[in-house]
Design a protein around this motif. Structure first.
Motif, PDB file in Angstrom:
ATOM      1  N   SER A 269      13.241  -9.630  -5.630  1.00 34.18           N
ATOM      2  CA  SER A 269      13.293  -9.334  -6.695  1.00 34.18           C
ATOM      3  C   SER A 269      12.548  -9.249  -8.041  1.00 34.18           C
ATOM      4  CB  SER A 269      14.258 -11.022  -7.222  1.00 34.18           C
ATOM      5  OG  SER A 269      13.463 -11.684  -7.253  1.00 34.18           O
ATOM      6  N   ILE A 270      11.475  -9.949  -8.329  1.00 34.49           N
ATOM      7  CA  ILE A 270      10.892  -9.409  -9.407  1.00 34.49           C
ATOM      8  C   ILE A 270       9.509  -8.436  -8.788  1.00 34.49           C
ATOM      9  CG2 ILE A 270      10.750 -12.181 -10.050  1.00 34.49           C
ATOM     10  CD1 ILE A 270       7.608 -11.979  -8.708  1.00 34.49           C
ATOM     11  N   GLY A 271       9.657  -7.483  -7.531  1.00 39.28           N
ATOM     12  CA  GLY A 271       8.980  -6.795  -7.180  1.00 39.28           C
ATOM     13  C   GLY A 271       7.529  -7.314  -6.654  1.00 39.28           C
ATOM     14  N   LEU A 272       6.941  -7.824  -6.010  1.00 43.43           N
ATOM     15  CA  LEU A 272       5.736  -8.638  -5.830  1.00 43.43           C
ATOM     16  C   LEU A 272       5.477  -8.186  -4.255  1.00 43.43           C
ATOM     17  CD1 LEU A 272       3.012  -9.749  -6.458  1.00 43.43           C
ATOM     18  CD2 LEU A 272       4.259 -12.616  -5.032  1.00 43.43           C
ATOM     19  N   VAL A 273       6.637  -8.621  -3.083  1.00 37.17           N
ATOM     20  CA  VAL A 273       6.540  -8.062  -2.065  1.00 37.17           C
ATOM     21  C   VAL A 273       7.784  -6.561  -1.846  1.00 37.17           C
ATOM     22  CG1 VAL A 273       7.759  -8.109   0.132  1.00 37.17           C
ATOM     23  CG2 VAL A 273       6.849 -10.168  -1.074  1.00 37.17           C
ATOM     24  N   THR A 274       7.330  -5.673  -1.671  1.00 32.58           N
ATOM     25  CA  THR A 274       8.002  -4.284  -1.580  1.00 32.58           C
ATOM     26  C   THR A 274       8.102  -4.118  -0.091  1.00 32.58           C
ATOM     27  OG1 THR A 274       6.087  -2.993  -1.753  1.00 32.58           O
ATOM     28  CG2 THR A 274       7.195  -3.749  -3.598  1.00 32.58           C
ATOM     29  N   SER A 275       8.328  -4.183   0.534  1.00 28.93           N
ATOM     30  CA  SER A 275       8.626  -4.056   2.143  1.00 28.93           C
ATOM     31  C   SER A 275       9.503  -4.854   2.594  1.00 28.93           C
ATOM     32  CB  SER A 275       7.748  -3.937   2.592  1.00 28.93           C
ATOM     33  OG  SER A 275       6.823  -4.815   3.437  1.00 28.93           O
ATOM     34  N   GLU A 276      10.563  -4.262   3.743  1.00 26.95           N
ATOM     35  CA  GLU A 276      11.981  -4.992   4.798  1.00 26.95           C
ATOM     36  C   GLU A 276      10.847  -5.905   5.479  1.00 26.95           C
ATOM     37  OE1 GLU A 276      14.960  -4.730   4.200  1.00 26.95           O
ATOM     38  OE2 GLU A 276      15.628  -3.067   2.656  1.00 26.95           O
ATOM     39  N   PRO A 368      15.929 -11.935  11.316  1.00 28.19           N
ATOM     40  CA  PRO A 368      14.681 -10.841  10.345  1.00 28.19           C
ATOM     41  C   PRO A 368      13.288 -11.786  10.850  1.00 28.19           C
ATOM     42  CG  PRO A 368      16.265 -11.122   9.241  1.00 28.19           C
ATOM     43  CD  PRO A 368      17.015 -12.535  10.035  1.00 28.19           C
ATOM     44  N   VAL A 369      12.423 -11.661  10.994  1.00 28.92           N
ATOM     45  CA  VAL A 369      10.793 -11.418  10.181  1.00 28.92           C
ATOM     46  C   VAL A 369      10.529 -10.886   9.852  1.00 28.92           C
ATOM     47  CG1 VAL A 369       9.157 -12.676  12.354  1.00 28.92           C
ATOM     48  CG2 VAL A 369      11.143 -12.899  12.282  1.00 28.92           C
ATOM     49  N   ARG A 370       9.061 -11.538   9.158  1.00 28.82           N
ATOM     50  CA  ARG A 370       8.209 -10.805   8.507  1.00 28.82           C
ATOM     51  C   ARG A 370       6.198 -11.116   8.980  1.00 28.82           C
ATOM     52  NH1 ARG A 370       7.774  -7.953   4.015  1.00 28.82           N
ATOM     53  NH2 ARG A 370      10.485  -8.630   3.329  1.00 28.82           N
ATOM     54  N   VAL A 371       5.613 -10.563   9.945  1.00 26.89           N
ATOM     55  CA  VAL A 371       5.153 -10.682  10.475  1.00 26.89           C
ATOM     56  C   VAL A 371       3.501  -9.911  10.142  1.00 26.89           C
ATOM     57  CG1 VAL A 371       6.041 -11.587  13.013  1.00 26.89           C
ATOM     58  CG2 VAL A 371       4.443  -8.816  12.783  1.00 26.89           C
ATOM     59  N   SER A 372       2.326 -10.944  10.070  1.00 22.39           N
ATOM     60  CA  SER A 372       0.950  -9.739   9.826  1.00 22.39           C
ATOM     61  C   SER A 372       0.596 -10.294   8.355  1.00 22.39           C
ATOM     62  CB  SER A 372       1.218  -8.529  10.245  1.00 22.39           C
ATOM     63  OG  SER A 372       1.336  -9.112  11.781  1.00 22.39           O
ATOM     64  N   GLY A 373       1.334 -10.983   7.380  1.00 25.87           N
ATOM     65  CA  GLY A 373       0.517 -10.550   6.335  1.00 25.87           C
ATOM     66  C   GLY A 373       1.764 -10.006   5.225  1.00 25.87           C
ATOM     67  N   VAL A 374       1.471  -9.733   3.961  1.00 27.47           N
ATOM     68  CA  VAL A 374       2.248  -9.146   2.854  1.00 27.47           C
ATOM     69  C   VAL A 374       0.968  -8.752   2.452  1.00 27.47           C
ATOM     70  CG1 VAL A 374       4.263  -9.914   3.157  1.00 27.47           C
ATOM     71  CG2 VAL A 374       2.067 -10.412   1.386  1.00 27.47           C
ATOM     72  N   HIS A 375       0.901  -7.557   1.488  1.00 25.89           N
ATOM     73  CA  HIS A 375      -0.015  -7.581   0.621  1.00 25.89           C
ATOM     74  C   HIS A 375      -0.772  -7.895  -0.059  1.00 25.89           C
ATOM     75  CE1 HIS A 375      -2.796  -4.398  -0.842  1.00 25.89           C
ATOM     76  NE2 HIS A 375      -2.604  -3.873  -2.283  1.00 25.89           N
ATOM     77  N   LYS A 376       0.316  -7.937  -0.777  1.00 19.69           N
ATOM     78  CA  LYS A 376      -0.386  -8.821  -1.869  1.00 19.69           C
ATOM     79  C   LYS A 376       0.951 -10.289  -2.148  1.00 19.69           C
ATOM     80  CE  LYS A 376      -1.188  -9.214  -7.213  1.00 19.69           C
ATOM     81  NZ  LYS A 376      -0.678  -8.339  -8.281  1.00 19.69           N
ATOM     82  N   CYS A 377      -0.165 -11.832  -2.159  1.00 26.33           N
ATOM     83  CA  CYS A 377       0.951 -12.897  -2.495  1.00 26.33           C
ATOM     84  C   CYS A 377       0.878 -13.878  -3.656  1.00 26.33           C
ATOM     85  CB  CYS A 377       1.466 -13.715  -1.114  1.00 26.33           C
ATOM     86  SG  CYS A 377      -0.683 -14.300  -0.956  1.00 26.33           S
ATOM     87  N   ALA A 388       7.497 -15.832   3.838  1.00 25.67           N
ATOM     88  CA  ALA A 388       8.226 -15.573   2.552  1.00 25.67           C
ATOM     89  C   ALA A 388       6.797 -14.445   2.885  1.00 25.67           C
ATOM     90  CB  ALA A 388       8.524 -15.712   1.477  1.00 25.67           C
ATOM     91  N   ALA A 389       5.519 -14.380   2.670  1.00 28.95           N
ATOM     92  CA  ALA A 389       4.573 -14.167   3.019  1.00 28.95           C
ATOM     93  C   ALA A 389       3.830 -13.299   3.922  1.00 28.95           C
ATOM     94  CB  ALA A 389       3.433 -14.589   2.524  1.00 28.95           C
ATOM     95  N   GLY A 390       4.632 -13.060   5.008  1.00 30.80           N
ATOM     96  CA  GLY A 390       4.020 -13.054   6.439  1.00 30.80           C
ATOM     97  C   GLY A 390       3.499 -13.747   7.502  1.00 30.80           C
ATOM     98  N   HIS A 391       3.176 -14.693   7.447  1.00 32.60           N
ATOM     99  CA  HIS A 391       2.232 -15.112   7.137  1.00 32.60           C
ATOM    100  C   HIS A 391       2.615 -15.983   9.248  1.00 32.60           C
ATOM    101  CE1 HIS A 391      -0.010 -16.689   3.277  1.00 32.60           C
ATOM    102  NE2 HIS A 391      -0.423 -15.310   3.671  1.00 32.60           N
ATOM    103  N   ILE A 392       2.548 -15.147   9.708  1.00 31.88           N
ATOM    104  CA  ILE A 392       2.980 -15.567  11.112  1.00 31.88           C
ATOM    105  C   ILE A 392       2.110 -14.438  12.228  1.00 31.88           C
ATOM    106  CG2 ILE A 392       4.912 -15.029  13.390  1.00 31.88           C
ATOM    107  CD1 ILE A 392       7.372 -15.571  11.156  1.00 31.88           C
TER     108      ILE A 392
END
Ligand SMILES: Cc1cc2nc3c(=O)[nH]c(=O)nc-3n(C[C@H](O)[C@H](O)[C@H](O)COP(=O)(O)OP(=O)(O)OC[C@H]3O[C@@H](n4cnc5c(N)ncnc54)[C@H](O)[C@@H]3O)c2cc1C
Length: 514
Positions: A269-276, A368-377, A388-392
């Motif tokens: 919602s604040i544009g920090l994470v952009t991917s699904e 749904p799951v987010r794996v491998s980390g996001v670009h910027k946290c 939420a930061a893809g830390h799986i």
């Protein structure tokens, strides 16, 4: 006597007055005597200080001391400029107040999973005023394989959670674990206790939240609906929330920690994470008494899930949890996953022969799951932690350990920020660096290896055969890398690559001859 008092006699005009004057003079001399004999009053503190200052000013020390005092003042100024020391405890007391009907706190944590609770625990312990908002009531179930890696057992022990788990008999050591490769190569390893722990998430999350509350964090059932970032005029986040009753309320906080799970709605919602989210996983339970699973943990690699895997874990009271882990790039779609999950259990001979074919299974749930980390946290006064930061880890499906370790690093960085009076993105960037050093590169390596396995799944067959053939050494390495105790980079050690390569050539030749 008359001579001595001649002044009085001179002043008097008649005899009557002479006596009056003499009487006055006598009284005055008596009063004077009394004053002289009275003890001197003690000087007040202020008088002593003033006297001392006067003495110093009058002495030579003053002239010599001027440069010394100026140097001292300069040093104090420099120190304060560098550290901008803020008394955290004092600040926390102030921020906890309800001002104009709205709540203020230092750190607002969204999501009461392992990441949120650990972050709240570490911050509250240091006197920071923390509010932990969780939208679901405690205790509520969470879709998970329920395996907690040994890398975080010490942190759980520190929180008192391990003690509670063991005391109440809700944690179970995984003492034997097996692996079955896509073509059926398999091995079982006895690992003893103090390794992985299986514990139902519904209980783990509750115990971790309780530990945070014991340290002074406020935990409230709230759903965060909107975030309004700080402005130049107002350095607080405004956090709009919905209470279980449906009422809305607004909180103000200097720092927001988004621990709201894989969908990362707040960060998006604040544009920090952009991917699904990049994949979807499923879980079901098998009731005790309806299965014949002998080990504590087994990982299967059915071809239809490739490059994913299927995990069976024994839990307390002999329940089994069955999970399908589909990896990014896999062919299974979210709509197909429940059917694939059911089909694997019924039709995959290796799985059904190990757990039994007449099992009583609960409903299959998918998330749904987010794996491998996001670009910027991180952003100004904002960090993302946990799933939420893809830390799986995409190689073993584990995320609880990274959620706890990452949240602890976030708390450490936030605490430093409060002490420096700097919660800007520039400072919070340290959190990302720390995460990268702690496990970020490992997650990257896992993604890389998962991709290789996707294209050449027979490497897994060769690895399973190699571990079975070479025994202890490679097995230890596999166990350490799986649990996060050892680095995934060990898999690309030249000796390991050579052993896998030799086994790969041998297996390929064998299948060709067959
Ligand atoms: C099928 C499956 C099996 C898994 N198996 C394992 C395993 O065996 N071992 C392992 O280590 N990991 C496993 N994982 C991964 C693990 O579940 C996650 O890594 C872990 O839950 C991350 O914790 P977290 O605190 O970051 O997020 P979560 O545990 O997801 O917590 C997020 C919390 O935020 C709350 N929330 C969300 N939005 C809001 C909002 N707007 N307002 C307030 N609250 C909100 C949610 O209710 C939730 O409680 C598995 C995951 C899946 C899907």
């Amino acid at each position: 006597w008359l001579r001595r008092n001649s002044v009085a006699v001179e002043r008097a005009s008649d005899s009557k007055e002479i006596f009056r004057e003499l009487f006055h003079t006598y009284q005055e001399s008596k009063a004077l005597k009394k004053v002289k004999t009275q003890p001197k009053p003690k000087p007040t503190k202020l008088e002593v200080v003033l006297l001392r200052v006067h003495q110093i000013l009058a002495s030579d020390i003053w002239k010599r001391g001027i440069p010394l005092i100026m140097a001292l003042v300069f040093l104090v100024w420099l120190y304060r400029k560098r550290t901008k020391q803020i008394s955290v405890k004092k600040k926390a007391k102030f921020d906890a107040q309800k001002i104009d009907g709205e709540y203020h706190c230092d750190v607002f944590i969204v999501g009461g999973g392992p990441a949120g609770s650990r972050c709240a625990y570490s911050l509250a312990k240091e006197g920071i005023r923390v509010l932990l908002a969780e939208k679901e009531p405690y205790p509520s179930d969470k879709i998970c394989g329920d395996v907690v890696a040994p890398t975080v057992h010490d942190m759980l022990r520190e929180m008192g959670v391990m003690h509670d788990l063991m005391q109440e008999g809700i944690g179970k050591w995984i003492t034997s674990r097996g692996l079955v490769s896509p073509s059926g190569n398999s091995f079982v390893a006895e690992v003893g206790t103090m390794h992985d722990l299986s514990v139902q998430r519904v209980l783990l999350d509750n115990l971790m939240k309780n530990a945070a509350v014991r340290q002074g964090a406020d935990c409230v059932q709230l759903e965060v609906t909107n975030l309004i970032p700080p402005t130049a005029m107002n350095s607080y986040w405004s956090i709009e929330c919905k209470q279980p009753s449906g009422k809305t309320c607004t909180y103000h906080s200097r720092m927001v920690v988004a621990a709201d799970g894989a969908t990362s709605n707040l960060s998006r919602s604040i544009g920090l994470v952009t991917s699904e989210t990049n994949t979807i996983w499923s879980r079901s339970f098998v009731k005790p008494g309806s299965h014949k699973f002998g080990a504590d943990f087994a990982i299967f690699h059915p071809p239809e899930l490739s490059p994913g895997f299927f995990i069976v874990t024994r839990e307390v009271e002999n329940y089994l949890s069955l999970c399908c882990f589909v990896m990014p790039g896999g062919k299974v779609t979210p709509e197909d996953l429940p059917a694939v999950h059911r089909r694997i259990i019924k039709e995959n001979e290796r799985i059904s022969s190990i757990i039994g074919s007449d099992i009583q299974m609960t409903e299959i749930q998918c998330v749904p799951v987010r794996v491998s980390g996001v670009h910027k946290c991180y952003a100004d006064q904002f960090v993302v932690v946990g799933s939420a930061a893809g830390h799986i880890d995409p190689l073993n499906g584990q995320g609880i350990q990274y959620a706890i370790i990452g949240a602890n690093l976030a708390a450490k960085t936030i605490l430093e920020g409060f002490k420096r009076g700097d919660l800007s993105a520039t400072h919070l960037q340290r959190y990302q660096t720390r995460v990268d050093n702690a496990f970020g590169w490992d997650l990257w390596m896992s993604s890389f290896l998962a991709k290789i396995l996707y294209y050449v799944p027979s490497i897994l067959d060769a690895t399973a055969a190699m571990i079975k053939r070479n025994g202890k050494g490679p097995l230890k390495l596999w166990l350490a890398a799986r649990s996060g105790r050892g680095s995934k980079f060990q898999f690309i050690r030249p000796d390991i690559i050579l052993m896998i390569f030799v086994e790969f050539v041998y297996q390929t030749a064998k299948s060709k001859i067959k």
